[in-house]
Scaffold this motif. Structure first.
Motif, PDB file in Angstrom:
ATOM      1  N   ARG A   1      -2.836   5.892   5.197  1.00 39.34           N
ATOM      2  CA  ARG A   1      -2.671   5.214   6.499  1.00 39.34           C
ATOM      3  C   ARG A   1      -1.413   4.361   6.507  1.00 39.34           C
ATOM      4  O   ARG A   1      -0.662   4.328   7.490  1.00 39.34           O
ATOM      5  CB  ARG A   1      -3.902   4.351   6.801  1.00 39.34           C
TER       6      ARG A   1
ATOM      7  N   VAL B   1      -2.662  -1.933   9.579  1.00 39.50           N
ATOM      8  CA  VAL B   1      -3.525  -2.245   8.437  1.00 39.50           C
ATOM      9  C   VAL B   1      -4.868  -2.755   8.945  1.00 39.50           C
ATOM     10  O   VAL B   1      -4.933  -3.764   9.648  1.00 39.50           O
ATOM     11  CB  VAL B   1      -2.870  -3.292   7.519  1.00 39.50           C
TER      12      VAL B   1
ATOM     13  N   ALA C   1      -6.477   4.288   2.405  1.00 37.13           N
ATOM     14  CA  ALA C   1      -5.652   3.147   2.799  1.00 37.13           C
ATOM     15  C   ALA C   1      -4.174   3.416   2.542  1.00 37.13           C
ATOM     16  O   ALA C   1      -3.308   3.062   3.361  1.00 37.13           O
ATOM     17  CB  ALA C   1      -6.104   1.895   2.033  1.00 37.13           C
TER      18      ALA C   1
ATOM     19  N   GLY D   1      -7.734  -1.516   4.532  1.00 37.86           N
ATOM     20  CA  GLY D   1      -6.401  -1.626   3.963  1.00 37.86           C
ATOM     21  C   GLY D   1      -6.150  -2.986   3.348  1.00 37.86           C
ATOM     22  O   GLY D   1      -5.551  -3.097   2.267  1.00 37.86           O
TER      23      GLY D   1
ATOM     24  N   SER E   1      -9.107   3.825  -1.534  1.00 38.49           N
ATOM     25  CA  SER E   1      -7.710   3.469  -1.771  1.00 38.49           C
ATOM     26  C   SER E   1      -6.770   4.597  -1.342  1.00 38.49           C
ATOM     27  O   SER E   1      -5.687   4.334  -0.805  1.00 38.49           O
ATOM     28  CB  SER E   1      -7.489   3.111  -3.240  1.00 38.49           C
TER      29      SER E   1
ATOM     30  N   LEU F   1       0.820  -1.203   0.000  1.00 39.56           N
ATOM     31  CA  LEU F   1       0.000   0.000   0.000  1.00 39.56           C
ATOM     32  C   LEU F   1       0.861   1.263   0.000  1.00 39.56           C
ATOM     33  O   LEU F   1       0.587   2.213  -0.734  1.00 39.56           O
ATOM     34  CB  LEU F   1      -0.918   0.003   1.225  1.00 39.56           C
TER      35      LEU F   1
END
Length: 501
Positions: free
Chosen positions: A283, A290, A280, A294, A277, A232
């Motif tokens: 973050r 997560v 996520a 996520g 998205s 991510l």
């Protein structure tokens, strides 16, 4: 840690693992074969059918990844991790089936369709992963074949029951704005059968504990967390912006092209995914733990190549299926019985014949799953077997344009039944042997996004196409269905033989 093999399951074990799907598919069959009939009996027009069906795919799109993620991480002692979802979904679905025939109007019927589809998805999604949990790789094909056979058998019972009740003397004539007794009793029977079948699987199976599962796949969850965080954090926000921009273009296109207002929903979903998205990614970059969002976003973006290729075939396959489910009743009643008006006795006769047709393709699927498909898979491989199945389905849809006697539509259902069996078995057998077992639930849930999104597209876009180009001849929607299966077969050529073993 070195992974160890799961114990082999006997045929009785394979039966118990998937028997609950028999009941779930009774629910889906009653929904698929009769909801257009219920909606039209309650006064909706042909043009409005796709909009009323939107609830079903939207529910699956939201529910399946969430349930997949949660079921990977649930453990409720003796009840296990997948079975709590089987049971909860079955109870809610049974309630929806019991109440559906008593709907006083379209709004209540649409709300109950939402509850029914949500509940069926809560039960269904973990069942896909359950086969992978309980079986080692060398039994995956057999496990999904048995599951497909139960799907076909359940759909036969669900589809044919109104027709059978009529032949036993139950009234099949709907009062003005009402629902025939044949449909009412079928839904009540289906609710009871669904609950009892799922309860059978819950009571006759024992899931492997988290410690046992760790021994089977030999990988730690902490590694998953770190990998998802790295994936991510490395993603660019520009990619998320593309989703948002695409959604905005779809929303703007509704007004410019005078599309049905339900298409706004599609644009909204694209924008929502882009925003999710971005959240996520931010973050992950900030070092935050997560969470479920996520994991879903990270795993969706990090799908294995094989899964992405299969997803394209799924997209086109389920586009064709949803076209069939929405339109077969008005097609058969209008084009073959000359009765487009739901108040006509001939319309109800045509609708009952659709129940027989749906029972036929599901019965063929049940037989093909245990006989034809395994034979072909051993000789030409799973991917090529799936191509053959999809081509048979395309031929079945195309034959509607040359058949004149509705009885001969049973021959059309042979090809459709073979395709249905292949769609339900081959992609999942390929995936279950290729995906990380510890994340089977979330990946199966994400894979089913490509089952749900095409349904959502059909429910929104196909309504506009039908209204503008052939408002009184819905049979032309089956030309789109045949073409979609041809595209699915073409997509399967990109799945290499070696990757399917």
């Amino acid at each position: 840690m070195t992974a160890v093999a799961r114990p082999r399951q006997s045929w009785a074990g394979l039966w118990n693992i998937s028997f609950g799907f028999f009941g779930i598919q009774i629910g889906f069959a009653l929904q698929n074969a009769n909801m257009s009939r219920i909606f039209q009996s309650l006064g909706t027009s042909l043009d409005d059918l796709p909009a009323l069906w939107v609830a079903a795919p939207l529910t699956g799109l939201l529910v399946q990844p969430v349930i997949g993620h949660l079921s990977d991480r649930t453990w409720l002692g003796r009840l296990g991790r997948r079975r709590p979802y089987f049971l909860a979904g079955a109870i809610l679905a049974a309630i929806a089936l019991l109440l559906m025939p008593e709907s006083p109007g379209l709004l209540m019927a649409a709300l109950l369709l939402w509850l029914l589809d949500a509940s069926l998805n809560v039960s269904m999604e973990p069942f896909r992963a359950f086969v992978g949990d309980m079986l080692d790789k060398d039994q995956h094909a057999a496990g999904y074949a048995v599951q497909t056979a139960f799907i076909g058998a359940g759909a036969v019972f669900g589809s044919i029951f109104p027709w059978l009740l009529e032949h036993l003397g139950v009234s099949n004539v709907a009062a003005s704005g009402g629902i025939p007794d044949t449909v009412r009793f079928a839904f009540w029977f289906g609710g009871a059968a669904l609950f009892l079948a799922v309860l059978w699987t819950v009571l006759t199976t024992r899931e492997y504990s988290p410690a046992e599962m760790a021994g089977f796949h030999g990988e730690a969850d902490a590694e998953d967390q770190a990998q998802v965080t790295r994936t991510l954090a490395a993603r660019r926000l520009a990619g998320s912006s593309v989703w948002i921009a695409t959604g905005a273009i779809v929303v703007a296109g509704v007004a410019v092209l005078s599309l049905e207002k339900e298409v706004y929903l599609l644009g909204g979903l694209l924008i929502a995914y882009g925003l999710a998205s971005i959240l996520a990614i931010l973050r992950a970059r900030g070092g935050r733990p997560v969470d479920m969002l996520g994991h879903i976003v990270g795993d969706f973006g990090g799908m294995p190549v094989l899964m992405k290729r299969l997803a394209v075939a799924q997209f086109f396959s389920w586009s064709a299926l949803f076209i069939m489910w929405i339109n077969t009743t008005p097609i058969v009643a209008g084009a073959f019985y000359g009765a487009p008006d739901a108040r006509s006795p001939l319309y109800q006769a045509g609708a009952n014949w659709v129940d027989v047709l749906f029972a036929a393709y599901n019965g063929i699927a049940a037989v093909a799953a245990l006989t034809l498909l395994p034979l072909l898979a051993r000789r030409i491989g799973q991917a090529r077997t799936h191509i053959v199945g999809l081509l048979c389905g395309a031929a079945g849809f195309a034959s509607f344009f040359v058949v004149t006697d509705p009885r001969w539509l049973l021959a059309s259902e042979i090809g459709i039944g073979i395709a249905w069996a292949s769609i339900l078995a081959m992609p999942y057998a390929i995936l279950a042997s290729s995906l990380p077992q510890r994340k089977l639930g979330i990946y199966m849930g994400l894979f089913n996004v490509f089952v749900v999104v095409p349904q959502l597209l059909v429910a929104t876009v196909m309504g506009s196409i039908t209204k503008h180009f052939f408002p009184t001849e819905p049979i032309w929607t089956l030309a789109f269905a045949a073409g979609a299966l041809l595209l699915a077969a073409l997509a399967m050529t990109r799945v290499t033989a070696g990757a399917t073993r």
